[in-house]
Design a protein around this motif. Structure first.
Motif, PDB file in Angstrom:
ATOM      1  N   GLN A  19       0.874  -1.175   0.000  1.00  0.00           N
ATOM      2  CA  GLN A  19       0.000   0.000   0.000  1.00  0.00           C
ATOM      3  C   GLN A  19       0.906   1.217   0.000  1.00  0.00           C
ATOM      4  OE1 GLN A  19      -2.626   0.348   3.376  1.00  0.00           O
ATOM      5  NE2 GLN A  19      -3.153   2.453   2.872  1.00  0.00           N
ATOM      6  N   VAL A  20       0.656   2.149  -0.909  1.00  0.00           N
ATOM      7  CA  VAL A  20       1.528   3.317  -1.051  1.00  0.00           C
ATOM      8  C   VAL A  20       0.688   4.587  -1.048  1.00  0.00           C
ATOM      9  CG1 VAL A  20       3.338   4.414  -2.410  1.00  0.00           C
ATOM     10  CG2 VAL A  20       3.081   1.922  -2.477  1.00  0.00           C
ATOM     11  N   GLU A  21       1.157   5.569  -0.314  1.00  0.00           N
ATOM     12  CA  GLU A  21       0.536   6.889  -0.332  1.00  0.00           C
ATOM     13  C   GLU A  21       1.624   7.901  -0.691  1.00  0.00           C
ATOM     14  OE1 GLU A  21      -1.857   9.723   2.759  1.00  0.00           O
ATOM     15  OE2 GLU A  21      -2.040   7.552   3.008  1.00  0.00           O
ATOM     16  N   VAL A  22       1.355   8.721  -1.696  1.00  0.00           N
ATOM     17  CA  VAL A  22       2.311   9.725  -2.158  1.00  0.00           C
ATOM     18  C   VAL A  22       1.822  11.098  -1.719  1.00  0.00           C
ATOM     19  CG1 VAL A  22       3.515  10.713  -4.146  1.00  0.00           C
ATOM     20  CG2 VAL A  22       2.897   8.277  -4.138  1.00  0.00           C
ATOM     21  N   ILE A  23       2.670  11.820  -1.001  1.00  0.00           N
ATOM     22  CA  ILE A  23       2.287  13.128  -0.455  1.00  0.00           C
ATOM     23  C   ILE A  23       3.309  14.178  -0.875  1.00  0.00           C
ATOM     24  CG2 ILE A  23       1.895  14.475   1.653  1.00  0.00           C
ATOM     25  CD1 ILE A  23       1.016  11.915   3.027  1.00  0.00           C
ATOM     26  N   GLY A  24       2.827  15.274  -1.447  1.00  0.00           N
ATOM     27  CA  GLY A  24       3.673  16.422  -1.735  1.00  0.00           C
ATOM     28  C   GLY A  24       4.357  16.362  -3.086  1.00  0.00           C
ATOM     29  N   GLN A  25       5.164  17.386  -3.337  1.00  0.00           N
ATOM     30  CA  GLN A  25       5.935  17.473  -4.573  1.00  0.00           C
ATOM     31  C   GLN A  25       7.368  17.862  -4.229  1.00  0.00           C
ATOM     32  OE1 GLN A  25       3.574  20.281  -6.964  1.00  0.00           O
ATOM     33  NE2 GLN A  25       3.248  18.606  -8.417  1.00  0.00           N
ATOM     34  N   GLY A  26       8.310  17.345  -5.016  1.00  0.00           N
ATOM     35  CA  GLY A  26       9.703  17.687  -4.788  1.00  0.00           C
ATOM     36  C   GLY A  26      10.578  16.458  -4.732  1.00  0.00           C
ATOM     37  N   ARG A  27      11.639  16.541  -3.952  1.00  0.00           N
ATOM     38  CA  ARG A  27      12.601  15.445  -3.844  1.00  0.00           C
ATOM     39  C   ARG A  27      11.924  14.197  -3.285  1.00  0.00           C
ATOM     40  NH1 ARG A  27      18.398  15.698  -0.729  1.00  0.00           N
ATOM     41  NH2 ARG A  27      19.312  13.893  -1.740  1.00  0.00           N
ATOM     42  N   GLN A  28      12.122  13.073  -3.936  1.00  0.00           N
ATOM     43  CA  GLN A  28      11.388  11.865  -3.576  1.00  0.00           C
ATOM     44  C   GLN A  28      12.089  11.080  -2.468  1.00  0.00           C
ATOM     45  OE1 GLN A  28      10.686   9.779  -7.286  1.00  0.00           O
ATOM     46  NE2 GLN A  28       8.822  10.969  -7.644  1.00  0.00           N
ATOM     47  N   VAL A  29      11.300  10.720  -1.460  1.00  0.00           N
ATOM     48  CA  VAL A  29      11.786   9.935  -0.323  1.00  0.00           C
ATOM     49  C   VAL A  29      10.846   8.759  -0.119  1.00  0.00           C
ATOM     50  CG1 VAL A  29      12.441   9.941   2.106  1.00  0.00           C
ATOM     51  CG2 VAL A  29      12.682  12.042   0.760  1.00  0.00           C
ATOM     52  N   LEU A  30      11.380   7.533  -0.224  1.00  0.00           N
ATOM     53  CA  LEU A  30      10.610   6.325   0.075  1.00  0.00           C
ATOM     54  C   LEU A  30      10.674   6.092   1.583  1.00  0.00           C
ATOM     55  CD1 LEU A  30       9.147   3.812  -1.290  1.00  0.00           C
ATOM     56  CD2 LEU A  30      11.319   2.623  -0.935  1.00  0.00           C
ATOM     57  N   MET A  31       9.527   6.024   2.253  1.00  0.00           N
ATOM     58  CA  MET A  31       9.478   5.884   3.709  1.00  0.00           C
ATOM     59  C   MET A  31       8.858   4.535   4.060  1.00  0.00           C
ATOM     60  SD  MET A  31       8.359   9.722   4.871  1.00  0.00           S
ATOM     61  CE  MET A  31       9.645  10.978   5.127  1.00  0.00           C
ATOM     62  N   VAL A  32       9.670   3.644   4.636  1.00  0.00           N
ATOM     63  CA  VAL A  32       9.242   2.278   4.941  1.00  0.00           C
ATOM     64  C   VAL A  32       9.127   2.108   6.453  1.00  0.00           C
ATOM     65  CG1 VAL A  32       9.703  -0.166   4.556  1.00  0.00           C
ATOM     66  CG2 VAL A  32      10.517   1.527   2.890  1.00  0.00           C
ATOM     67  N   PRO A  33       7.975   1.664   6.944  1.00  0.00           N
ATOM     68  CA  PRO A  33       7.798   1.494   8.386  1.00  0.00           C
ATOM     69  C   PRO A  33       8.392   0.188   8.892  1.00  0.00           C
ATOM     70  CG  PRO A  33       5.754   0.985   7.262  1.00  0.00           C
ATOM     71  CD  PRO A  33       6.743   1.397   6.194  1.00  0.00           C
ATOM     72  N   GLY A  34       8.254  -0.032  10.185  1.00  0.00           N
ATOM     73  CA  GLY A  34       8.841  -1.198  10.831  1.00  0.00           C
ATOM     74  C   GLY A  34       7.881  -2.376  10.949  1.00  0.00           C
ATOM     75  N   LEU A  35       8.286  -3.352  11.717  1.00  0.00           N
ATOM     76  CA  LEU A  35       7.528  -4.589  11.933  1.00  0.00           C
ATOM     77  C   LEU A  35       6.121  -4.274  12.442  1.00  0.00           C
ATOM     78  CD1 LEU A  35       8.125  -7.810  12.146  1.00  0.00           C
ATOM     79  CD2 LEU A  35       8.129  -7.345  14.598  1.00  0.00           C
ATOM     80  N   ASN A  36       5.119  -4.866  11.805  1.00  0.00           N
ATOM     81  CA  ASN A  36       3.720  -4.724  12.221  1.00  0.00           C
ATOM     82  C   ASN A  36       3.220  -3.282  12.174  1.00  0.00           C
ATOM     83  OD1 ASN A  36       3.792  -7.448  12.700  1.00  0.00           O
ATOM     84  ND2 ASN A  36       3.545  -7.326  14.904  1.00  0.00           N
ATOM     85  N   SER A  37       3.951  -2.395  11.531  1.00  0.00           N
ATOM     86  CA  SER A  37       3.612  -0.977  11.592  1.00  0.00           C
ATOM     87  C   SER A  37       2.773  -0.524  10.407  1.00  0.00           C
ATOM     88  CB  SER A  37       4.882  -0.125  11.662  1.00  0.00           C
ATOM     89  OG  SER A  37       5.537  -0.291  12.892  1.00  0.00           O
ATOM     90  N   GLY A  38       1.935   0.476  10.662  1.00  0.00           N
ATOM     91  CA  GLY A  38       1.082   1.046   9.636  1.00  0.00           C
ATOM     92  C   GLY A  38       1.744   2.220   8.935  1.00  0.00           C
TER      93      GLY A  38
END
Length: 285
Positions: A19-38
């Motif tokens: 599941q991916v949510e893209v927020i904002g415009q500009g430099r791209q940062v992939l943000m991956v959560p931890g174990l069992n995390s939302g």
């Protein structure tokens, strides 16, 4: 690309079970959560960075926090998730985004940066280590850790539901200092698939990324927490020494320890973490 959500140019999508949510415009940062995390574990950080022209790609992994489990992920967690994150980057992001990961997400950020450093601009790791068993036992190896990891996985899968849930709640102690945040963590845990959780923990206990750190040529920011271990005799200095030892092989790194805050530093040390990330992005345009 999916439905429009509230907030600054936010779009939701699914990609190979992510599941991916893209927020904002500009430099791209992939943000991956931890174990069992939302997906919300990174949201506040993302929103705080909007003034810095950052486009966040918030990812939630299959089987965690209500995201449907998948047999392929349960069977080979580490390789499958790495492949899918790499495919998402290649197909949906700029040629070399920033990778940011918390805990298990930090593990994948390092893994991807080691495997394909030319496709990563920079790495941000929040409270994660290249080889978790060595934090408690510096002499630990993959071989010495495997029997314990096998036994742990077997026990997790064989427990009755009530006992498993009770142990899962105990494991959440020391994750965040916030009452409301801990309620959210309990909900995420209850909504996570047991087989996926067991597979992920087994992968973390049997993968040593330290030999691959020399291949991580992009700059890396490592942010660590120590306060939750203070009751066991740990200090900020002793915990930082563990981080320095484990990350010794990284060519280009900054390691910083939060003075206060438990494992979810994006909540417990919010201003500090956001300032560190902002400065790091400015220093490595």
């Amino acid at each position: 690309m999916g439905m429009l959500l509230a907030g600054p140019l936010a779009m939701a999508d699914t990609f190979q079970g992510l599941q991916v949510e893209v927020i904002g415009q500009g430099r791209q940062v992939l943000m991956v959560p931890g174990l069992n995390s939302g997906i919300d574990s990174w949201r506040d950080t993302c929103l705080a960075l909007q003034g810095a022209q950052v486009q966040c790609h918030l990812v939630q992994l299959p089987g965690f926090a209500g995201q449907p489990a998948q047999a392929e992920v349960q069977a080979d967690f580490s390789a499958t998730i790495e492949q899918r994150l790499a495919a998402y980057i290649d197909q949906r992001m700029a040629p070399a985004p920033v990778l940011a990961g918390h805990s298990l997400g930090g593990f994948f950020a390092l893994k991807l940066a080691a495997a394909r450093p030319h496709k990563v601009a920079a790495v941000i790791v929040v409270d994660s280590l290249p080889f978790f068993p060595a934090a408690a036992n510096p002499a630990a190896t993959v071989e010495s850790s495997r029997p314990m990891a096998d036994a742990m996985r077997q026990q997790m899968l064989s427990l009755d539901e009530a006992t498993y849930r009770q142990q899962a709640l105990i494991a959440l102690h020391g994750m965040s200092k916030g009452h409301e945040r801990n309620a959210l963590l309990r909900q995420w845990s209850a909504d996570s698939d047991r087989q996926t959780t067991a597979a992920a923990m087994h992968a973390l206990m049997t993968t040593d990324l330290r030999p691959q750190l020399a291949q991580v040529t992009p700059p890396v920011l490592v942010l660590g927490a120590w306060e939750a271990y203070g009751q066991y005799g740990a200090t900020q200095a002793s915990t930082e020494a563990i981080f320095q030892a484990q990350y010794a092989g990284l060519p280009d790194k900054r390691i910083a320890m939060a003075e206060h805050g438990y494992h979810f530093l994006m909540w417990d040390a919010e201003a500090w973490l956001q300032g560190e990330i902002r400065q790091f992005l400015i220093a490595h345009p």
